[in-house]
Design an enzyme around this catalytic site. Structure first.
Site, PDB file in Angstrom:
ATOM      1  N   LYS A 203      -6.999  11.916   0.450  1.00 35.64           N
ATOM      2  CA  LYS A 203      -6.211  12.511  -0.635  1.00 35.64           C
ATOM      3  C   LYS A 203      -7.060  12.886  -1.855  1.00 35.64           C
ATOM      4  O   LYS A 203      -6.760  13.871  -2.534  1.00 35.64           O
ATOM      5  CB  LYS A 203      -5.046  11.621  -1.038  1.00 35.64           C
TER       6      LYS A 203
ATOM      7  N   ASN B 124      -4.024   9.603  -9.523  1.00 36.91           N
ATOM      8  CA  ASN B 124      -4.771   8.460  -8.986  1.00 36.91           C
ATOM      9  C   ASN B 124      -6.266   8.741  -8.908  1.00 36.91           C
ATOM     10  O   ASN B 124      -7.048   7.885  -8.528  1.00 36.91           O
ATOM     11  CB  ASN B 124      -4.238   8.117  -7.580  1.00 36.91           C
TER      12      ASN B 124
ATOM     13  N   HIS C 186      -3.736  -1.780   2.551  1.00 36.67           N
ATOM     14  CA  HIS C 186      -2.926  -2.522   1.576  1.00 36.67           C
ATOM     15  C   HIS C 186      -1.933  -3.472   2.243  1.00 36.67           C
ATOM     16  O   HIS C 186      -0.835  -3.702   1.713  1.00 36.67           O
ATOM     17  CB  HIS C 186      -2.168  -1.549   0.661  1.00 36.67           C
TER      18      HIS C 186
END
Length: 447
Positions: free
Chosen positions: A124, A147, A192
């Site tokens: 990304k 981000n 995560h």
């Protein structure tokens, strides 16, 4: 300020910002700029949080622990994406019906221009950066962040025509109003797992990018990236001739749109098949907002990628040194390995904080490579069973000091850790900078 934005702020006077740092400071600055009489307080559980010295003296701050009384008397809580919604104190706030949002939600309330957003487990940052570069080359006044790089709230400017945002699952958890002209969901792979209950939970967080999007850009090879809402218009990318894909013409492979060649893949400066995919996504996103492929071909040809992502940092004595510090999970390292072309032996540096990941998926790929595996960091032991050559080290510096005299023409040394960095470094950038510094030092002996 639009009527929609005004309605969001009705009845809000007490705002508590949870978590300082770069994002927290951007939130406070934005709140102070609003034409409302807001009382702003900041909580950070760290004793000396980054950015505290830059905080306006008029802002009351509590550090070193939670301040539950502030939270439970707030009209709005703005939380840092690094703080899970499952945190006990945040759950108490939600239990009282107090809204909890993040900086991207505040951005959504304020923005008055077109917005593109990108999420996914891997790629990304490259797609976000590339999309911004291509848009700028086409004459669009574009702002890139989220981000990656600049916090979204710091990008807000009336002159901006297009915002391109990278959004993590953490940011999307607290975002519900963001209207997008196009949203790309690149892929879903394990990451995560220390924060989510499983892959379904993680995937659902990323699905939030499609809540209010005009067009969804999805991966034909990953059904998890398709919007659950079947009414959302779809543009897809992949390695066949459909939609945005690839075609062969006169023994040459091209990026394509609807089967028509638009750019020769051999002209890309980016390395690896994953970057062919990344290029297709950027083209698809811009096409959704009226920036045609023909307007950006020159910039696509010269784009060399992000620092810390499959970045060639030294090439002396026929030995390549590759900084892929941004590979903080298994899928990212797998993508990097799939794009490599090495004549000699690969010295692969892996390790750091594993975040509960299963590294076994690397084993079959490593078995096909001429590789020496060098494991470091707090979870370095988890890699030792993946390849017979695996060796345990304490630090990156110890690895390079130990191997540089063995390197030969055609070899490559690559840092692609498949782990987070915060056991030994401030962030993945600092880890990549250290590898680059050492690569320059040791490659100097080999030139």
């Amino acid at each position: 300020m639009s009527q929609a934005a005004l309605s969001k702020w009705q009845g809000i006077t007490q705002v508590v910002v949870v978590g300082l740092g770069v994002t927290g400071l951007s939130v406070v600055k934005h709140l102070q700029s609003l034409p409302y009489d807001l009382t702003i307080k900041v909580i950070d559980t760290r004793a000396q949080p980054p950015g505290i010295d830059d905080l306006d003296e008029s802002i009351e701050i509590h550090t070193g622990s939670w301040q539950l009384d502030w939270l439970l008397h707030a009209d709005l809580v703005v939380t840092n994406p690094g703080i899970a919604l499952s945190t006990v104190e945040i759950q108490q706030v939600l239990g009282k019906g107090i809204p909890v949002v993040g900086d991207i939600e505040l951005f959504a309330w304020a923005v008055n221009a077109a917005v593109i957003a990108i999420t996914g487990s891997n790629g990304k940052s490259t797609v976000t950066d590339l999309t911004g570069v291509l848009a700028k080359s086409a004459g669009v006044n574009v702002a890139v962040g989220g981000n990656i790089g600049v916090p979204a709230l710091d990008l807000l400017d009336e002159s901006i025509e297009l915002y391109v945002l990278e959004l993590s699952s953490f940011q999307l958890e607290t975002t519900s109003s963001l209207e997008l002209d196009a949203a790309a969901y690149l892929n879903l792979s394990e990451d995560h797992m220390d924060r989510y209950q499983g892959m379904d939970d993680y995937g659902q967080a990323k699905q939030r990018i499609f809540m209010h999007t005009k067009t969804a850009v999805v991966n034909r090879d990953d059904r998890a990236t398709y919007p659950i809402n079947n009414h959302t218009p779809i543009v897809s990318f992949g390695f066949d001739e459909q939609d945005f894909g690839v075609v062969w013409l006169e023994a040459q492979e091209y990026l394509s749109k609807q089967g028509q060649p638009i750019f020769a893949i051999e002209d890309l400066n980016l390395v690896g098949r994953h970057n062919v995919s990344n290029s297709l996504v950027a083209l698809a996103l811009l096409d959704c907002v009226g920036v045609g492929c023909e307007k950006v071909s020159s910039a696509l040809k010269t784009y060399t990628g992000l620092t810390h992502r499959c970045q060639l940092v030294a090439d002396n004595g026929g030995i390549k040194w590759i900084n892929d510090s941004k590979a903080t999970n298994v899928a990212s390292t797998l993508a990097a390995l799939s794009g490599l072309q090495i004549d000699g032996q690969l010295h692969l540096l892996v390790g750091g904080v594993g975040k509960g990941a299963d590294f076994s998926e690397l084993a079959p790929v490593l078995s096909k490579l001429n590789v020496q595996l060098h494991c470091f960091g707090v979870d370095g032991d988890d890699f030792l069973s993946l390849h017979p050559s695996a060796k345990r080290w304490d630090t990156i510096e110890h690895i390079l000091e130990g191997i540089y005299s063995q390197l030969k023409n055609g070899d490559a040394v690559m840092l692609s850790p498949a782990c987070a960095s915060f056991d030994q470094f401030k962030n993945f950038m600092a880890r990549g900078d250290e590898f680059t510094r050492l690569a320059h030092y040791y490659s100097g002996f080999l030139s």
